[in-house]
Design a protein around this motif. Sequence first.
Motif, PDB file in Angstrom:
ATOM      1  N   MET A 151      33.856  33.658   3.000  1.00 38.71           N
ATOM      2  CA  MET A 151      34.698  32.778   2.198  1.00 38.71           C
ATOM      3  C   MET A 151      33.882  31.870   1.289  1.00 38.71           C
ATOM      4  O   MET A 151      34.261  31.621   0.145  1.00 38.71           O
ATOM      5  N   LYS A 152      32.744  31.433   1.780  1.00 40.98           N
ATOM      6  CA  LYS A 152      31.930  30.517   0.951  1.00 40.98           C
ATOM      7  C   LYS A 152      31.471  31.214  -0.329  1.00 40.98           C
ATOM      8  O   LYS A 152      31.591  30.663  -1.423  1.00 40.98           O
ATOM      9  N   GLU A 153      30.967  32.403  -0.174  1.00 37.82           N
ATOM     10  CA  GLU A 153      30.481  33.121  -1.341  1.00 37.82           C
ATOM     11  C   GLU A 153      31.639  33.460  -2.274  1.00 37.82           C
ATOM     12  O   GLU A 153      31.563  33.271  -3.492  1.00 37.82           O
ATOM     13  N   LEU A 154      32.706  33.902  -1.667  1.00 37.09           N
ATOM     14  CA  LEU A 154      33.883  34.269  -2.429  1.00 37.09           C
ATOM     15  C   LEU A 154      34.446  33.094  -3.224  1.00 37.09           C
ATOM     16  O   LEU A 154      34.772  33.213  -4.407  1.00 37.09           O
ATOM     17  N   ALA A 155      34.488  31.933  -2.574  1.00 37.68           N
ATOM     18  CA  ALA A 155      35.123  30.768  -3.208  1.00 37.68           C
ATOM     19  C   ALA A 155      34.397  30.367  -4.489  1.00 37.68           C
ATOM     20  O   ALA A 155      35.005  29.788  -5.399  1.00 37.68           O
ATOM     21  N   ASP A 213      37.979  25.052   4.882  1.00 36.06           N
ATOM     22  CA  ASP A 213      37.544  23.683   5.166  1.00 36.06           C
ATOM     23  C   ASP A 213      37.680  22.887   3.869  1.00 36.06           C
ATOM     24  O   ASP A 213      38.125  23.423   2.853  1.00 36.06           O
ATOM     25  N   GLU A 214      37.332  21.656   3.906  1.00 35.83           N
ATOM     26  CA  GLU A 214      37.528  20.792   2.743  1.00 35.83           C
ATOM     27  C   GLU A 214      36.765  21.318   1.529  1.00 35.83           C
ATOM     28  O   GLU A 214      37.269  21.310   0.406  1.00 35.83           O
ATOM     29  N   GLU A 215      35.571  21.810   1.769  1.00 33.82           N
ATOM     30  CA  GLU A 215      34.759  22.318   0.660  1.00 33.82           C
ATOM     31  C   GLU A 215      35.441  23.510  -0.012  1.00 33.82           C
ATOM     32  O   GLU A 215      35.546  23.580  -1.239  1.00 33.82           O
ATOM     33  N   SER A 269      38.442  22.546  -1.986  1.00 35.34           N
ATOM     34  CA  SER A 269      38.126  21.828  -3.229  1.00 35.34           C
ATOM     35  C   SER A 269      37.638  22.794  -4.302  1.00 35.34           C
ATOM     36  O   SER A 269      37.570  22.455  -5.473  1.00 35.34           O
ATOM     37  N   MET A 270      37.277  23.989  -3.869  1.00 37.80           N
ATOM     38  CA  MET A 270      36.772  24.981  -4.827  1.00 37.80           C
ATOM     39  C   MET A 270      37.852  25.943  -5.317  1.00 37.80           C
ATOM     40  O   MET A 270      37.876  26.298  -6.494  1.00 37.80           O
ATOM     41  N   VAL A 271      38.697  26.399  -4.428  1.00 37.14           N
ATOM     42  CA  VAL A 271      39.693  27.424  -4.790  1.00 37.14           C
ATOM     43  C   VAL A 271      41.044  27.102  -4.179  1.00 37.14           C
ATOM     44  O   VAL A 271      41.140  26.415  -3.168  1.00 37.14           O
ATOM     45  N   LYS A 272      42.050  27.628  -4.818  1.00 38.83           N
ATOM     46  CA  LYS A 272      43.374  27.605  -4.226  1.00 38.83           C
ATOM     47  C   LYS A 272      43.432  28.711  -3.174  1.00 38.83           C
ATOM     48  O   LYS A 272      42.840  29.776  -3.358  1.00 38.83           O
ATOM     49  N   ALA A 317      42.552  26.494  14.448  1.00 38.85           N
ATOM     50  CA  ALA A 317      41.181  26.123  14.094  1.00 38.85           C
ATOM     51  C   ALA A 317      41.105  25.054  13.006  1.00 38.85           C
ATOM     52  O   ALA A 317      40.032  24.496  12.781  1.00 38.85           O
ATOM     53  N   ALA A 318      42.184  24.778  12.344  1.00 39.30           N
ATOM     54  CA  ALA A 318      42.117  23.808  11.246  1.00 39.30           C
ATOM     55  C   ALA A 318      43.421  23.015  11.147  1.00 39.30           C
ATOM     56  O   ALA A 318      44.067  22.993  10.105  1.00 39.30           O
ATOM     57  N   PRO A 319      43.798  22.360  12.206  1.00 38.20           N
ATOM     58  CA  PRO A 319      45.090  21.644  12.198  1.00 38.20           C
ATOM     59  C   PRO A 319      45.132  20.529  11.151  1.00 38.20           C
ATOM     60  O   PRO A 319      46.224  20.134  10.717  1.00 38.20           O
TER      61      PRO A 319
END
Lengths: 346, 346, 346, 346
Positions: free
Chosen positions: B62-66, B86-88, B91-94, B119-121
């Motif tokens: 996901m990081k690379e993709l975003a 996550d927040e990062e 902040s990068m992609v919808k 995992a991300a409530p």
Amino acid sequence: MIKVGIIGSTGYAGGELARLLLQRDDIEIKWYGSRSYTGQKYASLYPNMYKIVDEECMDDNMKELAGQVDVVFTATPQGLCASLVDEEILSMVKVIDLSADFRIKDVSVYEEWYKLTHAAPQFIGEAVYGLPEVNRDKVKTARLIANPGCFPTCSFLSVYPLVKEGLVDPGTIIIDAKSGTSGAGRGAKMDSLYCEVNENIKAYGVGTHRHTPEIEEQLSYAAGRPVTISFTPHLVPMNRGILVTAYGSLTKEVTYEEVKAVYDKYYEDEYFVRVLEKDVVPQTRWVEGSNFADVNFKIDPRTRRIVMMGAIDNMVKGAAGQAIQNMNLMFGLPENTGLKQIPVFP
Amino acid sequence: MIKVGIIGSTGYAGGELARLLLQRDDIEIKWYGSRSYTGQKYASLYPNMYKIVDEECMDDNMKELAGQVDVVFTATPQGLCASLVDEEILSMVKVIDLSADFRIKDVSVYEEWYKLTHAAPQFIGEAVYGLPEVNRDKVKTARLIANPGCFPTCSFLSVYPLVKEGLVDPGTIIIDAKSGTSGAGRGAKMDSLYCEVNENIKAYGVGTHRHTPEIEEQLSYAAGRPVTISFTPHLVPMNRGILVTAYGSLTKEVTYEEVKAVYDKYYEDEYFVRVLEKDVVPQTRWVEGSNFADVNFKIDPRTRRIVMMGAIDNMVKGAAGQAIQNMNLMFGLPENTGLKQIPVFP
Amino acid sequence: MIKVGIIGSTGYAGGELARLLLQRDDIEIKWYGSRSYTGQKYASLYPNMYKIVDEECMDDNMKELAGQVDVVFTATPQGLCASLVDEEILSMVKVIDLSADFRIKDVSVYEEWYKLTHAAPQFIGEAVYGLPEVNRDKVKTARLIANPGCFPTCSFLSVYPLVKEGLVDPGTIIIDAKSGTSGAGRGAKMDSLYCEVNENIKAYGVGTHRHTPEIEEQLSYAAGRPVTISFTPHLVPMNRGILVTAYGSLTKEVTYEEVKAVYDKYYEDEYFVRVLEKDVVPQTRWVEGSNFADVNFKIDPRTRRIVMMGAIDNMVKGAAGQAIQNMNLMFGLPENTGLKQIPVFP
Amino acid sequence: MIKVGIIGSTGYAGGELARLLLQRDDIEIKWYGSRSYTGQKYASLYPNMYKIVDEECMDDNMKELAGQVDVVFTATPQGLCASLVDEEILSMVKVIDLSADFRIKDVSVYEEWYKLTHAAPQFIGEAVYGLPEVNRDKVKTARLIANPGCFPTCSFLSVYPLVKEGLVDPGTIIIDAKSGTSGAGRGAKMDSLYCEVNENIKAYGVGTHRHTPEIEEQLSYAAGRPVTISFTPHLVPMNRGILVTAYGSLTKEVTYEEVKAVYDKYYEDEYFVRVLEKDVVPQTRWVEGSNFADVNFKIDPRTRRIVMMGAIDNMVKGAAGQAIQNMNLMFGLPENTGLKQIPVFP
């Protein structure tokens, strides 16, 4: 804006024409012709078009229609189109006939296989057999298109390159074809009932199917000499799709690469014909809802035969899509305008 | 040009996203993610896209993709999307999540029905339930969309106006739903084999299906108070389509015209929701391949109940189409961009 | 040797009667009646019986027929059987009517729902509703059997024990039924065409289906008071099978074991009714081609409702098989004679 | 009472063996073998047999099994039967192998096409190819039956009389076969999923299908010289049924009557082979659920070819039914004992 009339708009092929044309901004359907449902809301017969088509069905008054549109599609029973066209009509509008009336150049062959007297033999000569992959240039300037049959389209595209290049002995060609049930039309017949078709497969028209002389004529042009084939269609329990499995004897020993090169020679610039990768078989699901024809082959060294296979959607490349492909050419548009739908799966 | 990544692109919903997005000129798919098929040609898994997609499947980094795209669709098993955001990232992609991870606001309800720890409530609160017909404005500004489930979409659209207007007692609502088999996914399971599904109908997940709390939550918002329903899905031998037959007790005597007016109030400006004419029942065939939801109702004076019916294509309005509808809104495009396909029939 | 006549032998139910009876050594079919195909070879209409049945179709001359056989099955459109029977006929042969003519005791209810004037109301009183699991003793001595409808058979068997024992509030019962297409008969109608039924599901007869009063009457006997229900049938793309999903409110808190005991009380000695194991849902594939009715239930404590489910083959337990079950009883034979076929799968 | 063991009882062919044998009073199934499901209730895998079979699945310990039964059916993957039989086993029980292990007399051909080393080549010689219509007398005294493949059964019965009588040039034979999906087995594979098979037809194993040498061997015996054929199977979206369309060049001019007489010569005394009337095509629906093979032909004077057609139920005459037909012969019973089921339709 191209103005369009459809005679026979309530059959399955007519419905598919409407569906495909309605998704374009450059087309306006002015006339939803239907002898059976004149005056009835078109969308009541095709509720998929509810809120999209508000028009009522019209009759099949060709004279009146011809004055209002640029092109008429006839998706009608054999014989009707021939009875509707005359010089005046053809001077007013382009006509794309989805029936068989103008597909066969020898009127006696037509009359023998179709058990009909041809009402307008004087136009057979000028009618162009609308298979763009072969007759593209003639299509562009035609007034009258004989849109190919579904089986002939799939059969011909599958075997054409090898016949044309002389790699297959045309006298040995046997075409075993399989069709979805939409090919049988929307008429209420016991044989087309769900419970009769479902969980069943059968051959029909064995040795007598009317698409036989059409395939033979086109193959004869390719071979440069008269060709007689065996053709057997089968009815498959699915809505759409035609699969052709064609057999022929090789005229010489060939490699995969040699045959592949021959297919590529004829099809690599064709948008709608996809020569599949080695050992990948054509399947109807991979062309459903699209104008693609997928073809491939398998050399059988044990028998010195080659199996040539092809798959199309009988409603699109086998009928409405190919008719629109022809229309595009006749109006100087890019050939794949409005026909780039990706096959729907699953 | 909107740059798109799809995680889970080789499942049926992922394939449908690709199919629909590839037909647009304003979209570029940059990333065909697939944990199972990384490195394999995408078109070898979806030969309908042969000669259309040449890319290979990518992993789900996901990081690379975003960093490469504007929007990511996650068409993945429950729990995966929550583990990737996550927040990062946000902040990068919808992110438009086609799984259930962010659909239910009460994390304990999610964890109970899905038997997972979320995992991300922390993002559940901001996630917007992507049913544009109800939450259009919120969708436009969202970073994270919880794309509705197929059954909830069809169920909710069928009963929403009457619950919202108080004409149906929400505590009496019983939803009997029927789904095509694509909803079961492309995984190789004995229960999904052709011979097991064909010539059969069965209920499943009776009283325990995970879409139940999702429907209840949305209906609770409409009713303004907690709603508990009965929900029973069934598996139907067809590829696509969901039909909902919902039953509820009327809170007062009503006429056809009164109820019709209520449906029209909510839907007459909605492009994708078609309220059918009197006595015309929704049928899955009339929405297949499209983003339409067809709804209608029948008052039963004998029982003082009303039958509310709806039909969608589970792969389009029930998954990929609705996700794109949301994407269009998020990018300020007309909501029906690339989604005006007319249903394919037959 | 029991001599049998079938009036309406060329419809699907008639064909199923022939198929089942021909496999017995103690039965001789003397009369294949068919108004539409009189004089035509029966096996030309049902080639599955080629080389097994050599007879031609006969007309529907009940007087002549009655003199030659011991029992007549009428698998005919509504109203025909009533027009054929009289005291003389009934004194000569037993009559098992697969139509609805004698199912409903209140002739005004029959005439209202069926839009027919009843031609022989004087026999309604003595006709026995041929559901052996409830009326076994009456069937044994009957002259005239009203063979139950397919939906009523499946619906009633699914909910009967709980209504009879008062565990379900009969006023809350909602029956959502799903049927294969053979239920629509062998008549050539556009709506029954393969391409119209395949890849589709729809409700029909919403709030108005003629089987509604039949189910209500039988449930009223079980409940000991008038019962009104909601009943909605759906058409499923498969040949055979009916699935019923019925919903009702529990009158008190119950455990799985308590409800199971109630089902067992009524069905454990019934050869044809199989109460499935816990959490196993009825599926039409597991009864196809057999006279079994599979039933089960699921308590939903969240809604205090119970979901009652049943599956039958509409052509067997829902028509021809049950008719033969009744015949067996009327002739003093073991009830399952010739009806022990194991369901065909796949 | 004949005591029976089934190894591989949980596959589709094993399930069909159980279904057919359980309906007989003279058979007792003592052993439901299943390597995958040992210890599990058989009826949990085949709920059609719920309340009919109470046994659990056993392993495939042939030694133990052989001591308890009179005959063992092996419905197992290629190679397994060969690994289980030895002289001791064959002296204890009759073995009917539904796999291909003993069908091909030339072990090198078997090993080449099946990519296996044969574990018991010493028994190939004595194994009898269990096609009763050809090898009836040998079957009666055999210890080990090689039950024919589904495609070979249908292919061979369709063309056998004409090859035997020299009316067709065997070197020209092309067999285009179509099969329902049960032939692919009950294993969970993506290619066998409902959504992959439904609405699709494809060829498979083109030029390489393992049934090819089996057909060739049997045709070679009939022709009296080595025969090489083209064979192409196709997968059809239906559960059961095989249709064969075979093409061959006539060796001389023949009339319909002459060819009909040849078919009759071989089949008029055969209970299970039905030569259809003129112009009636074989259809899988008319043999479904039965042990019948329907055959017919069409002379095509244009091409001097003949089209030979046949239909069987692949699970019955193509597998379990034929195995039972062989068992009947081996135990001195009438050949059609327990196999007189009339095809189920619709």
